[in-house]
Design a protein around this motif. Sequence first.
Motif, PDB file in Angstrom:
ATOM      1  N   PHE A 113      37.571  27.532 -25.552  1.00 23.57           N
ATOM      2  CA  PHE A 113      36.942  28.607 -26.313  1.00 23.57           C
ATOM      3  C   PHE A 113      35.635  29.018 -25.652  1.00 23.57           C
ATOM      4  CE2 PHE A 113      39.102  25.762 -29.336  1.00 23.57           C
ATOM      5  CZ  PHE A 113      40.057  26.635 -29.832  1.00 23.57           C
ATOM      6  N   VAL A 114      35.261  30.288 -25.883  1.00 23.41           N
ATOM      7  CA  VAL A 114      33.975  30.795 -25.417  1.00 23.41           C
ATOM      8  C   VAL A 114      33.143  31.091 -26.661  1.00 23.41           C
ATOM      9  CG1 VAL A 114      32.817  32.545 -24.027  1.00 23.41           C
ATOM     10  CG2 VAL A 114      35.132  31.806 -23.421  1.00 23.41           C
ATOM     11  N   VAL A 115      31.949  30.476 -26.731  1.00 26.30           N
ATOM     12  CA  VAL A 115      31.082  30.619 -27.900  1.00 26.30           C
ATOM     13  C   VAL A 115      29.879  31.490 -27.531  1.00 26.30           C
ATOM     14  CG1 VAL A 115      29.838  29.384 -29.704  1.00 26.30           C
ATOM     15  CG2 VAL A 115      31.751  28.269 -28.552  1.00 26.30           C
ATOM     16  N   PHE A 116      29.566  32.432 -28.426  1.00 32.82           N
ATOM     17  CA  PHE A 116      28.458  33.369 -28.196  1.00 32.82           C
ATOM     18  C   PHE A 116      27.366  33.080 -29.214  1.00 32.82           C
ATOM     19  CE2 PHE A 116      32.507  35.116 -27.051  1.00 32.82           C
ATOM     20  CZ  PHE A 116      32.299  35.661 -25.794  1.00 32.82           C
ATOM     21  N   TYR A 117      26.203  32.648 -28.727  1.00 31.45           N
ATOM     22  CA  TYR A 117      25.076  32.351 -29.607  1.00 31.45           C
ATOM     23  C   TYR A 117      24.131  33.552 -29.611  1.00 31.45           C
ATOM     24  CZ  TYR A 117      26.744  27.548 -29.079  1.00 31.45           C
ATOM     25  OH  TYR A 117      27.518  26.415 -29.058  1.00 31.45           O
ATOM     26  N   CYS A 118      23.795  34.016 -30.809  1.00 28.91           N
ATOM     27  CA  CYS A 118      23.021  35.245 -30.949  1.00 28.91           C
ATOM     28  C   CYS A 118      21.569  34.953 -31.311  1.00 28.91           C
ATOM     29  CB  CYS A 118      23.656  36.121 -32.022  1.00 28.91           C
ATOM     30  SG  CYS A 118      25.428  36.383 -31.758  1.00 28.91           S
ATOM     31  N   ALA A 119      20.732  35.990 -31.221  1.00 22.50           N
ATOM     32  CA  ALA A 119      19.291  35.811 -31.445  1.00 22.50           C
ATOM     33  C   ALA A 119      18.913  35.847 -32.913  1.00 22.50           C
ATOM     34  CB  ALA A 119      18.528  36.905 -30.705  1.00 22.50           C
ATOM     35  N   ASP A 120      19.768  36.407 -33.766  1.00 25.26           N
ATOM     36  CA  ASP A 120      19.330  36.683 -35.143  1.00 25.26           C
ATOM     37  C   ASP A 120      19.606  35.573 -36.141  1.00 25.26           C
ATOM     38  OD1 ASP A 120      21.970  37.543 -34.421  1.00 25.26           O
ATOM     39  OD2 ASP A 120      22.132  38.721 -36.272  1.00 25.26           O
ATOM     40  N   PRO A 121      18.522  35.028 -36.733  1.00 26.85           N
ATOM     41  CA  PRO A 121      18.688  34.049 -37.798  1.00 26.85           C
ATOM     42  C   PRO A 121      19.191  34.766 -39.045  1.00 26.85           C
ATOM     43  CG  PRO A 121      16.397  34.133 -37.002  1.00 26.85           C
ATOM     44  CD  PRO A 121      17.097  35.348 -36.502  1.00 26.85           C
ATOM     45  N   MET A 122      20.140  34.156 -39.753  1.00 29.57           N
ATOM     46  CA  MET A 122      20.701  34.782 -40.951  1.00 29.57           C
ATOM     47  C   MET A 122      19.963  34.334 -42.218  1.00 29.57           C
ATOM     48  SD  MET A 122      22.868  36.718 -39.486  1.00 29.57           S
ATOM     49  CE  MET A 122      24.030  37.387 -40.687  1.00 29.57           C
ATOM     50  N   ASN A 123      19.063  33.332 -42.087  1.00 30.73           N
ATOM     51  CA  ASN A 123      18.267  32.883 -43.231  1.00 30.73           C
ATOM     52  C   ASN A 123      16.795  33.192 -42.994  1.00 30.73           C
ATOM     53  OD1 ASN A 123      20.506  31.805 -44.534  1.00 30.73           O
ATOM     54  ND2 ASN A 123      20.265  29.816 -43.524  1.00 30.73           N
ATOM     55  N   ASP A 124      16.042  33.284 -44.109  1.00 30.31           N
ATOM     56  CA  ASP A 124      14.619  33.590 -44.014  1.00 30.31           C
ATOM     57  C   ASP A 124      13.831  32.488 -43.317  1.00 30.31           C
ATOM     58  OD1 ASP A 124      15.089  35.945 -45.260  1.00 30.31           O
ATOM     59  OD2 ASP A 124      14.441  35.279 -47.261  1.00 30.31           O
ATOM     60  N   ASP A 125      14.351  31.261 -43.358  1.00 29.12           N
ATOM     61  CA  ASP A 125      13.610  30.172 -42.712  1.00 29.12           C
ATOM     62  C   ASP A 125      13.942  30.048 -41.221  1.00 29.12           C
ATOM     63  OD1 ASP A 125      16.146  29.117 -42.655  1.00 29.12           O
ATOM     64  OD2 ASP A 125      15.704  27.361 -43.873  1.00 29.12           O
ATOM     65  N   GLY A 126      14.628  31.032 -40.679  1.00 29.36           N
ATOM     66  CA  GLY A 126      14.907  31.036 -39.238  1.00 29.36           C
ATOM     67  C   GLY A 126      16.161  30.261 -38.849  1.00 29.36           C
ATOM     68  N   SER A 127      16.871  29.710 -39.832  1.00 26.73           N
ATOM     69  CA  SER A 127      18.047  28.904 -39.499  1.00 26.73           C
ATOM     70  C   SER A 127      19.320  29.753 -39.502  1.00 26.73           C
ATOM     71  CB  SER A 127      18.187  27.757 -40.506  1.00 26.73           C
ATOM     72  OG  SER A 127      18.490  28.284 -41.779  1.00 26.73           O
ATOM     73  N   ASP A 128      20.444  29.105 -39.161  1.00 30.03           N
ATOM     74  CA  ASP A 128      21.756  29.749 -39.173  1.00 30.03           C
ATOM     75  C   ASP A 128      21.794  31.030 -38.355  1.00 30.03           C
ATOM     76  OD1 ASP A 128      23.602  28.176 -40.368  1.00 30.03           O
ATOM     77  OD2 ASP A 128      23.425  29.073 -42.361  1.00 30.03           O
ATOM     78  N   LYS A 129      21.599  30.867 -37.064  1.00 30.00           N
ATOM     79  CA  LYS A 129      21.695  32.054 -36.207  1.00 30.00           C
ATOM     80  C   LYS A 129      23.159  32.492 -36.135  1.00 30.00           C
ATOM     81  CE  LYS A 129      17.544  31.585 -33.513  1.00 30.00           C
ATOM     82  NZ  LYS A 129      16.938  30.835 -32.406  1.00 30.00           N
ATOM     83  N   TYR A 130      23.351  33.795 -36.040  1.00 31.35           N
ATOM     84  CA  TYR A 130      24.715  34.337 -35.934  1.00 31.35           C
ATOM     85  C   TYR A 130      25.369  33.768 -34.682  1.00 31.35           C
ATOM     86  CZ  TYR A 130      28.302  37.849 -37.023  1.00 31.35           C
ATOM     87  OH  TYR A 130      29.453  38.482 -37.408  1.00 31.35           O
ATOM     88  N   TYR A 131      26.631  33.472 -34.762  1.00 27.48           N
ATOM     89  CA  TYR A 131      27.372  33.079 -33.561  1.00 27.48           C
ATOM     90  C   TYR A 131      28.841  33.413 -33.781  1.00 27.48           C
ATOM     91  CZ  TYR A 131      29.626  28.867 -35.527  1.00 27.48           C
ATOM     92  OH  TYR A 131      30.412  28.013 -36.251  1.00 27.48           O
ATOM     93  N   GLU A 132      29.588  33.480 -32.702  1.00 31.57           N
ATOM     94  CA  GLU A 132      31.018  33.773 -32.776  1.00 31.57           C
ATOM     95  C   GLU A 132      31.719  33.071 -31.628  1.00 31.57           C
ATOM     96  OE1 GLU A 132      33.580  34.560 -34.161  1.00 31.57           O
ATOM     97  OE2 GLU A 132      32.837  35.374 -36.028  1.00 31.57           O
TER      98      GLU A 132
END
Length: 256
Positions: free
Chosen positions: A158-177
Amino acid sequence: MHQYDRRRFFKRMLLGVSALALAGCDKLSNSETFTGLLKTGENFSKNARGLLNNRKSMAQEFSEADLSPSFRSNGTSFPYSAEYQTLAKSNFDDWALKIDGLVEKPIELTLAQIKALPSRTQITRHDCVEGWSAIGQWTGTPLHEILTLVKPLPSAQFVVFYCADPMNDDGSDKYYESIDMDDALHVQTMLAYQLNGETLPIKNGAPIRLRVERQLGYKQAKYIMHIELVDKFEHIEKGKGGYWEDSAGYEWYAGI
Ligand SMILES: Nc1nc2c(c(=O)[nH]1)N[C@H]1C(S)=C(S)[C@@H](COP(=O)(O)O)O[C@H]1N2
Ligand SMILES: [Mo]
């Protein structure tokens, strides 16, 4: 397996099955050959969805006359992390894409280096599960060009893409696919840096975003910072291979 080999394999399997049917199943159910054949059949049907869809088939491409007047933004429209804001201020001159994991040659590529690789342009339709679609023209570097540079190890699945945007206000859970190697090597799968002939806007994922055209909108990862080749998802966040897969139970394979 190549298509031809698959077809031949399928034919051989059918012949095998009908021969056994003629011989009568009772006698054979304990024989090794028959059990082996059933096992092959099982594996075969596990792959059947991919095979029937023909994983090499192309997503429909459109003409310039079909372009949507504007391509809306959905989800994050400007990652709020300090790191991203700094990169955006310098027009992503200081941004570099790290590609590592199960590869022979991990590398880092600047935006200029990515743009210097062979490019492709395609006009496709983006479908979001929230009920909107848009047709846009994407220009970018086919992912297979980059995979050729890093040389995936045979264990890479698999190829995993880690993104810059945190999905929570505390900076955690960055978007990824993540996607599998079939989609990663597909001719229309690209790291796009232009939309409708212009530099990819921040609202649509600058500096680069994924286009994996035979899947739904949430697979089209924006703001990519790091790409990793892996054999399984166990060590990633909650482990289902994508932000929405983890947090809302979306399908990992979002084929359309
Ligand atoms: N990093 C990141 N990628 C993302 C999202 C997001 O919020 N963050 N949203 C996804 C969803 S649900 C859709 S429909 C598309 C939207 O892309 P667009 O903003 O270019 O319309 O990006 C996908 N990729
Ligand atoms: Mo979406």
